[in-house]
Scaffold this motif. Structure first.
Motif, PDB file in Angstrom:
ATOM      1  N   ASN A 147     -30.890  44.497  47.041  1.00  0.00           N
ATOM      2  CA  ASN A 147     -31.915  43.506  46.727  1.00  0.00           C
ATOM      3  C   ASN A 147     -31.871  43.133  45.244  1.00  0.00           C
ATOM      4  O   ASN A 147     -32.102  41.969  44.874  1.00  0.00           O
ATOM      5  CB  ASN A 147     -33.304  44.039  47.087  1.00  0.00           C
ATOM      6  N   LEU A 148     -31.537  44.115  44.382  1.00  0.00           N
ATOM      7  CA  LEU A 148     -31.405  43.837  42.952  1.00  0.00           C
ATOM      8  C   LEU A 148     -30.261  42.857  42.716  1.00  0.00           C
ATOM      9  O   LEU A 148     -30.397  41.882  41.970  1.00  0.00           O
ATOM     10  CB  LEU A 148     -31.160  45.135  42.183  1.00  0.00           C
ATOM     11  N   PHE A 149     -29.119  43.104  43.374  1.00  0.00           N
ATOM     12  CA  PHE A 149     -27.988  42.192  43.234  1.00  0.00           C
ATOM     13  C   PHE A 149     -28.372  40.793  43.716  1.00  0.00           C
ATOM     14  O   PHE A 149     -28.031  39.787  43.089  1.00  0.00           O
ATOM     15  CB  PHE A 149     -26.797  42.700  44.048  1.00  0.00           C
ATOM     16  N   LYS A 150     -29.080  40.730  44.833  1.00  0.00           N
ATOM     17  CA  LYS A 150     -29.482  39.447  45.406  1.00  0.00           C
ATOM     18  C   LYS A 150     -30.407  38.692  44.452  1.00  0.00           C
ATOM     19  O   LYS A 150     -30.275  37.476  44.260  1.00  0.00           O
ATOM     20  CB  LYS A 150     -30.176  39.660  46.743  1.00  0.00           C
ATOM     21  N   THR A 151     -31.345  39.425  43.844  1.00  0.00           N
ATOM     22  CA  THR A 151     -32.292  38.796  42.923  1.00  0.00           C
ATOM     23  C   THR A 151     -31.566  38.203  41.716  1.00  0.00           C
ATOM     24  O   THR A 151     -31.863  37.086  41.282  1.00  0.00           O
ATOM     25  CB  THR A 151     -33.331  39.831  42.440  1.00  0.00           C
ATOM     26  N   ALA A 160     -23.888  39.489  38.221  1.00  0.00           N
ATOM     27  CA  ALA A 160     -24.938  39.824  39.187  1.00  0.00           C
ATOM     28  C   ALA A 160     -24.991  41.316  39.496  1.00  0.00           C
ATOM     29  O   ALA A 160     -26.065  41.880  39.685  1.00  0.00           O
ATOM     30  CB  ALA A 160     -24.725  39.030  40.481  1.00  0.00           C
ATOM     31  N   TYR A 161     -23.823  41.968  39.552  1.00  0.00           N
ATOM     32  CA  TYR A 161     -23.841  43.358  40.014  1.00  0.00           C
ATOM     33  C   TYR A 161     -23.413  44.405  38.981  1.00  0.00           C
ATOM     34  O   TYR A 161     -23.475  45.611  39.265  1.00  0.00           O
ATOM     35  CB  TYR A 161     -22.959  43.520  41.248  1.00  0.00           C
ATOM     36  N   ASP A 162     -23.006  43.988  37.763  1.00  0.00           N
ATOM     37  CA  ASP A 162     -22.556  45.010  36.816  1.00  0.00           C
ATOM     38  C   ASP A 162     -23.686  45.904  36.322  1.00  0.00           C
ATOM     39  O   ASP A 162     -23.436  46.980  35.775  1.00  0.00           O
ATOM     40  CB  ASP A 162     -21.835  44.382  35.632  1.00  0.00           C
ATOM     41  N   ILE A 163     -24.939  45.486  36.552  1.00  0.00           N
ATOM     42  CA  ILE A 163     -26.073  46.338  36.220  1.00  0.00           C
ATOM     43  C   ILE A 163     -26.025  47.647  36.996  1.00  0.00           C
ATOM     44  O   ILE A 163     -26.576  48.667  36.589  1.00  0.00           O
ATOM     45  CB  ILE A 163     -27.405  45.601  36.489  1.00  0.00           C
ATOM     46  N   GLY A 164     -25.325  47.627  38.129  1.00  0.00           N
ATOM     47  CA  GLY A 164     -25.197  48.832  38.944  1.00  0.00           C
ATOM     48  C   GLY A 164     -24.519  49.974  38.210  1.00  0.00           C
ATOM     49  O   GLY A 164     -24.810  51.148  38.475  1.00  0.00           O
ATOM     50  N   ALA A 165     -23.602  49.645  37.271  1.00  0.00           N
ATOM     51  CA  ALA A 165     -22.915  50.691  36.511  1.00  0.00           C
ATOM     52  C   ALA A 165     -23.905  51.485  35.660  1.00  0.00           C
ATOM     53  O   ALA A 165     -23.818  52.710  35.557  1.00  0.00           O
ATOM     54  CB  ALA A 165     -21.833  50.081  35.637  1.00  0.00           C
ATOM     55  N   GLY A 166     -24.846  50.778  35.049  1.00  0.00           N
ATOM     56  CA  GLY A 166     -25.858  51.450  34.248  1.00  0.00           C
ATOM     57  C   GLY A 166     -26.770  52.324  35.093  1.00  0.00           C
ATOM     58  O   GLY A 166     -27.159  53.422  34.683  1.00  0.00           O
ATOM     59  N   ILE A 167     -27.102  51.826  36.275  1.00  0.00           N
ATOM     60  CA  ILE A 167     -27.954  52.604  37.180  1.00  0.00           C
ATOM     61  C   ILE A 167     -27.225  53.865  37.633  1.00  0.00           C
ATOM     62  O   ILE A 167     -27.799  54.958  37.681  1.00  0.00           O
ATOM     63  CB  ILE A 167     -28.356  51.742  38.399  1.00  0.00           C
ATOM     64  N   LYS A 168     -25.935  53.709  37.949  1.00  0.00           N
ATOM     65  CA  LYS A 168     -25.141  54.857  38.389  1.00  0.00           C
ATOM     66  C   LYS A 168     -25.050  55.907  37.293  1.00  0.00           C
ATOM     67  O   LYS A 168     -25.129  57.110  37.546  1.00  0.00           O
ATOM     68  CB  LYS A 168     -23.746  54.385  38.798  1.00  0.00           C
TER      69      LYS A 168
END
Length: 301
Positions: A6-10, A21-29
């Motif tokens: 949902n974060l990627f979609k937003t 759109a999705y590189d924020i996932g690296a920080g979350i990981k």
């Protein structure tokens, strides 16, 4: 997984595309790793599908191409590298500012030969865990004939060491092995060794240039390969090769050959290496190994 998707979609619906759109996932990981939390959900097929869905649509790609704002760059070719060497390396001294011109050229030649990413020949900062810069201690020259120093036989030397500068000569260099760190083949960093030999005239010329650089740069084994110590006019200072220096070199070279410098960037070295390997008939596995791509990577011609 639902929250991540949902974060990627937003971010996608807000106008971001691809990694934006999705590189924020690296920080979350990274945060989950620090907190010693399970990471399996990051590799969920749903999360992977969400990343894929963030790419530009065909219509969006077409609009970008029409506007001339595409970030896709052209690959370098040998005439460009030859021109760089002719204008910035040949007949240059080892004093400032010529030594900085030489540094950009050796960085460009190594980046092309090894299909490097920009952060491997350049110093881009970041923490030690994110630093992929090649250091002199990762550069090992092999000798044709062994050398005896203080009663000890040496068959090779690491760049940047006192022994290297005392015992190595250009005519006695057989090859150079460069170790590059990569995370692409798994979760744990691995070190791929890439070798420069004397199998043809161009490769032999690069080996000689690299040796001369390592001798005259005066940088130590714990300092970047593409860095130097030199008298700047006021003091002896240490300077590292930066992405901006590399970008300036490739753009000015393109302009001098009647090309549009805006169509080239630092990634053009890596792209040029891959293009050359494909044209030479190299296997995909060979290209991936040379460029530290993941085993499953596929490159567009």
């Amino acid at each position: 997984v639902e929250l991540l998707c949902n974060l990627f979609k937003t971010r996608y619906t807000s106008g971001k595309r691809g990694k934006g759109a999705y590189d924020i996932g690296a920080g979350i990981k990274k945060y989950f790793q620090i907190e010693l939390q399970p990471l399996g959900f990051f590799e969920s097929p749903l999360a992977t599908g969400a990343r894929t869905a963030c790419r530009l649509t065909t219509d969006e790609l077409r609009d970008i191409q029409r506007d001339g704002t595409s970030n896709d760059k052209l690959p370098v070719f040998w005439e460009m590298l030859s021109t760089m060497r002719e204008t910035h390396w040949n007949n240059r001294s080892w004093d400032h500012p010529d030594i900085d011109l030489r540094m950009t050229v050796i960085g460009a030649l190594v980046a092309y030969e090894l299909a490097n990413r920009g952060g491997e020949v350049c110093s881009v900062g970041g923490s030690s865990s994110e630093n992929h810069t090649i250091y002199n201690e990762q550069v090992a020259f092999t000798l044709i004939e062994p050398v005896v120093i203080a009663g000890k036989i040496h068959m090779g030397f690491a760049a940047g060491t006192t022994l290297f500068r005392e015992g190595a000569t250009r005519d006695n260099i057989e090859s150079c092995a460069i170790g590059v760190a990569s995370h692409k083949t798994g979760a744990v960093a691995v070190h791929n060794v890439k070798v420069i030999k004397r199998e043809n005239e161009r490769e032999s010329e690069l080996l000689d240039d690299l040796f001369e650089w390592c001798i005259h740069s005066r940088s130590t084994s714990r300092e970047p390969l593409c860095s130097r110590w030199a008298w700047s006019g006021r003091k002896v200072s240490h300077k590292k090769l930066t992405p901006k220096m590399m970008a300036t070199l490739i753009k000015t070279t393109a302009d001098s050959l009647g090309l549009d410098g805006k169509e080239f960037a630092n990634h053009s070295f890596r792209k040029g290496a891959v293009t050359s390997m494909q044209a030479a008939g190299c296997l995909l596995s060979e290209t991936n190994a040379r460029g530290n791509y993941s085993r499953d990577s596929v490159h567009e011609p």
